[in-house]
Write a protein that holds these residues in place. Structure first.
Motif, PDB file in Angstrom:
ATOM      1  N   VAL A   1       0.393  -2.564 -10.536  1.00  0.00           N
ATOM      2  CA  VAL A   1      -0.684  -3.188  -9.756  1.00  0.00           C
ATOM      3  C   VAL A   1      -2.040  -2.921 -10.402  1.00  0.00           C
ATOM      4  O   VAL A   1      -2.848  -3.836 -10.593  1.00  0.00           O
ATOM      5  CB  VAL A   1      -0.670  -2.674  -8.297  1.00  0.00           C
ATOM      6  CG1 VAL A   1      -1.906  -3.171  -7.539  1.00  0.00           C
ATOM      7  CG2 VAL A   1       0.596  -3.120  -7.585  1.00  0.00           C
ATOM      8  N   ASP A   2      -2.294  -1.668 -10.769  1.00  0.00           N
ATOM      9  CA  ASP A   2      -3.592  -1.316 -11.343  1.00  0.00           C
ATOM     10  C   ASP A   2      -3.822  -1.980 -12.696  1.00  0.00           C
ATOM     11  O   ASP A   2      -4.969  -2.237 -13.083  1.00  0.00           O
ATOM     12  CB  ASP A   2      -3.701   0.202 -11.500  1.00  0.00           C
ATOM     13  CG  ASP A   2      -3.816   0.914 -10.158  1.00  0.00           C
ATOM     14  OD1 ASP A   2      -3.991   0.216  -9.149  1.00  0.00           O
ATOM     15  OD2 ASP A   2      -3.727   2.159 -10.132  1.00  0.00           O
TER      16      ASP A   2
ATOM     17  N   ALA B   1       0.824  -1.206   0.000  1.00  0.00           N
ATOM     18  CA  ALA B   1       0.000   0.000   0.000  1.00  0.00           C
ATOM     19  C   ALA B   1       0.862   1.262   0.000  1.00  0.00           C
ATOM     20  O   ALA B   1       0.564   2.231  -0.718  1.00  0.00           O
ATOM     21  CB  ALA B   1      -0.922  -0.007   1.220  1.00  0.00           C
ATOM     22  N   ILE B   2       1.938   1.258   0.780  1.00  0.00           N
ATOM     23  CA  ILE B   2       2.849   2.411   0.816  1.00  0.00           C
ATOM     24  C   ILE B   2       3.545   2.569  -0.532  1.00  0.00           C
ATOM     25  O   ILE B   2       3.702   3.696  -1.050  1.00  0.00           O
ATOM     26  CB  ILE B   2       3.884   2.247   1.940  1.00  0.00           C
ATOM     27  CG1 ILE B   2       3.193   2.232   3.315  1.00  0.00           C
ATOM     28  CG2 ILE B   2       4.924   3.355   1.874  1.00  0.00           C
ATOM     29  CD1 ILE B   2       2.461   3.510   3.654  1.00  0.00           C
ATOM     30  N   MET B   3       3.965   1.458  -1.135  1.00  0.00           N
ATOM     31  CA  MET B   3       4.634   1.515  -2.437  1.00  0.00           C
ATOM     32  C   MET B   3       3.688   2.014  -3.529  1.00  0.00           C
ATOM     33  O   MET B   3       4.077   2.819  -4.384  1.00  0.00           O
ATOM     34  CB  MET B   3       5.180   0.136  -2.798  1.00  0.00           C
ATOM     35  CG  MET B   3       6.313  -0.343  -1.908  1.00  0.00           C
ATOM     36  SD  MET B   3       6.852  -2.033  -2.298  1.00  0.00           S
ATOM     37  CE  MET B   3       7.509  -1.804  -3.958  1.00  0.00           C
ATOM     38  N   ILE B   4       2.440   1.558  -3.496  1.00  0.00           N
ATOM     39  CA  ILE B   4       1.453   2.024  -4.477  1.00  0.00           C
ATOM     40  C   ILE B   4       1.220   3.524  -4.330  1.00  0.00           C
ATOM     41  O   ILE B   4       1.075   4.257  -5.313  1.00  0.00           O
ATOM     42  CB  ILE B   4       0.131   1.256  -4.311  1.00  0.00           C
ATOM     43  CG1 ILE B   4       0.313  -0.208  -4.733  1.00  0.00           C
ATOM     44  CG2 ILE B   4      -0.992   1.901  -5.111  1.00  0.00           C
ATOM     45  CD1 ILE B   4      -0.853  -1.106  -4.383  1.00  0.00           C
ATOM     46  N   ASP B   5       1.211   3.985  -3.091  1.00  0.00           N
ATOM     47  CA  ASP B   5       0.964   5.403  -2.811  1.00  0.00           C
ATOM     48  C   ASP B   5       2.131   6.294  -3.229  1.00  0.00           C
ATOM     49  O   ASP B   5       1.933   7.443  -3.632  1.00  0.00           O
ATOM     50  CB  ASP B   5       0.679   5.580  -1.322  1.00  0.00           C
ATOM     51  CG  ASP B   5       0.327   7.013  -0.959  1.00  0.00           C
ATOM     52  OD1 ASP B   5      -0.624   7.545  -1.569  1.00  0.00           O
ATOM     53  OD2 ASP B   5       0.994   7.594  -0.079  1.00  0.00           O
ATOM     54  N   ARG B   6       3.350   5.756  -3.192  1.00  0.00           N
ATOM     55  CA  ARG B   6       4.538   6.594  -3.375  1.00  0.00           C
ATOM     56  C   ARG B   6       5.319   6.322  -4.663  1.00  0.00           C
ATOM     57  O   ARG B   6       6.154   7.145  -5.056  1.00  0.00           O
ATOM     58  CB  ARG B   6       5.481   6.420  -2.172  1.00  0.00           C
ATOM     59  CG  ARG B   6       4.916   6.976  -0.867  1.00  0.00           C
ATOM     60  CD  ARG B   6       5.778   6.606   0.321  1.00  0.00           C
ATOM     61  NE  ARG B   6       5.285   7.209   1.549  1.00  0.00           N
ATOM     62  CZ  ARG B   6       5.718   8.362   2.043  1.00  0.00           C
ATOM     63  NH1 ARG B   6       6.666   9.031   1.405  1.00  0.00           N
ATOM     64  NH2 ARG B   6       5.226   8.841   3.164  1.00  0.00           N
ATOM     65  N   ILE B   7       5.099   5.182  -5.292  1.00  0.00           N
ATOM     66  CA  ILE B   7       5.861   4.824  -6.489  1.00  0.00           C
ATOM     67  C   ILE B   7       4.897   4.666  -7.660  1.00  0.00           C
ATOM     68  O   ILE B   7       4.235   3.629  -7.792  1.00  0.00           O
ATOM     69  CB  ILE B   7       6.665   3.522  -6.275  1.00  0.00           C
ATOM     70  CG1 ILE B   7       7.550   3.639  -5.022  1.00  0.00           C
ATOM     71  CG2 ILE B   7       7.517   3.207  -7.502  1.00  0.00           C
ATOM     72  CD1 ILE B   7       8.262   2.354  -4.658  1.00  0.00           C
ATOM     73  N   PRO B   8       4.778   5.668  -8.539  1.00  0.00           N
ATOM     74  CA  PRO B   8       3.817   5.614  -9.645  1.00  0.00           C
ATOM     75  C   PRO B   8       3.979   4.393 -10.545  1.00  0.00           C
ATOM     76  O   PRO B   8       2.985   3.820 -11.000  1.00  0.00           O
ATOM     77  CB  PRO B   8       4.106   6.911 -10.412  1.00  0.00           C
ATOM     78  CG  PRO B   8       4.676   7.839  -9.379  1.00  0.00           C
ATOM     79  CD  PRO B   8       5.471   6.964  -8.466  1.00  0.00           C
TER      80      PRO B   8
END
Length: 396
Positions: A120-121, A107-114
Motif C-alpha cells: 500500500v505504501d 486498515a487492520i491489514m496494514i496495521d498487522r501485515i507488514p
C-alpha cells in the motif's frame, strides 16, 4: 492526480457522450440553486483574498471543488445505472457501506501485515510518515478526520436504510450483514479517526427517533430489526471484550478509539487528549472588526494553528463568507428533505452533523449531496416512477 479527479474527468466525458445521444439534458432548479451558492461563496472568498492583499485562494476556488464532486458523482451514478438499470438511495448506501467496510479491513491489514503495508505504501502516497509518527491506523487513502467524516455519513445512511427500507428490514440476513458492517465501521473507524463517533451517536439517535423508541414502545414492524440489533451488538461487544483482554494491538487501538469512555469509567471524567488540545489551544478568533466581517484572506499552511472549522472559516472570509457557506448546507438539506419525506429526518441529522463537524475540523460533506443530486430517486419507488425519462442524462 487522485481518484476523485479521475472520476470527475470520467464524469465530464460521460455527460458529453450522453448529451450526444439525446436531444436535451435536464438540469433541475435544485442543482442550479446549489451552483449559485457555490459560485457566490467563491466570489466572497475571492474578494476577501483581494481585499486583504493575499494570494491564498483556498476557498476562492470552491466552485472547482463543487464541480469535481458533481462530475465525479455523475460518473459513479452512471456506472451503477449501467449495472443495475437505476441508481437510488438503497444502492448508493450499499456501495458506500462496502467501500467503508473495505477501508476498515484494509486498515487492520496494514496495521498487522507488514507485506501488505509495504504494498500500500509503495502505491499510495497519503502522508504515511506522519500517520506512523502519531501511531494512527489508516486505510487506502482514508485517514484522520476526512475518513472519520465519511464513516459518520455512511453510518447514518445505514441506519436510515435499515429503518426505512422494507425490503431490508424484512430480511434478517440483510439486517445482520448491514449491522455487522455498521459496527465494524464504528469500531475500526474510531481507531482511524474519533470523528467517527459523531456518526455513531447520530445514527443511534436517528434510530431512536425514527422508530418511535423514544416513547418506549417497539412497533411490530420494527420488532425483527431490534431483535437482530440486540443480537448483533451482543456478539460485537463479546468479541471486543475478548480481544481487549487477549490482543495487545486491539487493546491499544480500542483505548484510543473510545478514550473518552475509558476515561469516564476509570476517572469519572469524560475527556480526550484531542478535545483538551482543542479547548486549550485552538479556539482562535479575529482580533478586529474587519476580520470578523470579511476575514483576513488567510487559510492555508495552518496559518492560525487551529483545526476548528468555525475559527478557520471566519478568520478566512469573515462572518459574511461563513454565513453564506452555512446557508449552502442548509439549502442542500432542505432540498432533499422536502423531496422525500421518508428520509427527511436523515437530512436533518446531516445538517446537524455539518455544524458539529466544524467544531473539530474545517471540512464539509458536500460529497454526499453531490451523489444525491445525480440519483434517479431516493428510493426504488421514486426511480420506477421516473423510468419513462430514465434514458435522459440528468443532474437531478
Amino acid at each position: 492526480m487522485n481518484t476523485k479527479n479521475v472520476l470527475s474527468l470520467v464524469g465530464i466525458f460521460c455527460l458529453c457522450y450522453d448529451s450526444l445521444r439525446v436531444e436535451r439534458i435536464t438540469i433541475s432548479l435544485k442543482i442550479i440553486g446549489a451552483i449559485g451558492f457555490a459560485v457566490i461563496f467563491s466570489l466572497i472568498c475571492l474578494y476577501s483574498a483581494d481585499y486583504n492583499h493575499t494570494v491564498d485562494y483556498a476557498y476562492a476556488t470552491y466552485f472547482v471543488s463543487f464541480a469535481v464532486w458533481i462530475f465525479g458523482a455523475y460518473a459513479v451514478c452512471k456506472a451503477i445505472r449501467m449495472v443495475h438499470g437505476e441508481v437510488n438511495f438503497k444502492l448508493i448506501t450499499l456501495y458506500l457501506t462496502a467501500v467503508c467496510f473495505g477501508q476498515c479491513v484494509a486498515a487492520i491489514m496494514i496495521d498487522r501485515i507488514p507485506a501488505f503495508q509495504l504494498l500500500v505504501d509503495g502505491t499510495v502516497r497519503q502522508g504515511q510518515e506522519f500517520l506512523e509518527e502519531v501511531d494512527r491506523l489508516y486505510g487506502i487513502g482514508a485517514s484522520l478526520d476526512n475518513a472519520g467524516v465519511r464513516f459518520s455519513i455512511v453510518q447514518l445512511m445505514i441506519a436510515a436504510l435499515l429503518v426505512r427500507d422494507e425490503s431490508i428490514r424484512g430480511n434478517s440476513g440483510r439486517i445482520v450483514l448491514l449491522l455487522l458492517a455498521f459496527f465494524t465501521i464504528a469500531l475500526v473507524g474510531n481507531m482511524i479517526s474519533r470523528t467517527t463517533t459523531t456518526g455513531l451517536v447520530a445514527s443511534l439517535l436517528y434510530i431512536i427517533f425514527a422508530t418511535g423508541l423514544l416513547r418506549l414502545v417497539i412497533r411490530f414492524k420494527y420488532f425483527k430489526f431490534f431483535l437482530t440489533f440486540i443480537f448483533v451488538i451482543a456478539v460485537v461487544v463479546g468479541i471486543s471484550i475478548f480481544l481487549y483482554h487477549t490482543d495487545d494491538s486491539f487493546y491499544h487501538n480500542i483505548r484510543f478509539a473510545f478514550e473518552g469512555f475509558f476515561n469516564w469509567v476509570e476517572t469519572g471524567t469524560w475527556t480526550t487528549g484531542s478535545t483538551e488540545k482543542l479547548n486549550r489551544e485552538m479556539w482562535i478568533w479575529p482580533e478586529d472588526t474587519k476580520t470578523w466581517i470579511i476575514g483576513s484572506g488567510l487559510f492555508n499552511n495552518f496559518i492560525y494553528s487551529t483545526d476548528i472549522g468555525y475559527c478557520r472559516f471566519i478568520l478566512y472570509c469573515g462572518l459574511v463568507g461563513f454565513s453564506f457557506f452555512a446557508l449552502f448546507f442548509i439549502y442542500n438539506a432542505y432540498v432533499f428533505a422536502r423531496q422525500n419525506d421518508r428520509y427527511a429526518l436523515m437530512f436533518f441529522f446531516f445538517l446537524i452533523m455539518t455544524f458539529i463537524i466544524w467544531l473539530k475540523v474545517a471540512t464539509d460533506i458536500f460529497f454526499i449531496y453531490a451523489l444525491f443530486y445525480c440519483l434517479d430517486g431516493l428510493d426504488s419507488r421514486s426511480a420506477k416512477q421516473n423510468r419513462s425519462v430514465q434514458h435522459n442524462p440528468q443532474l437531478a
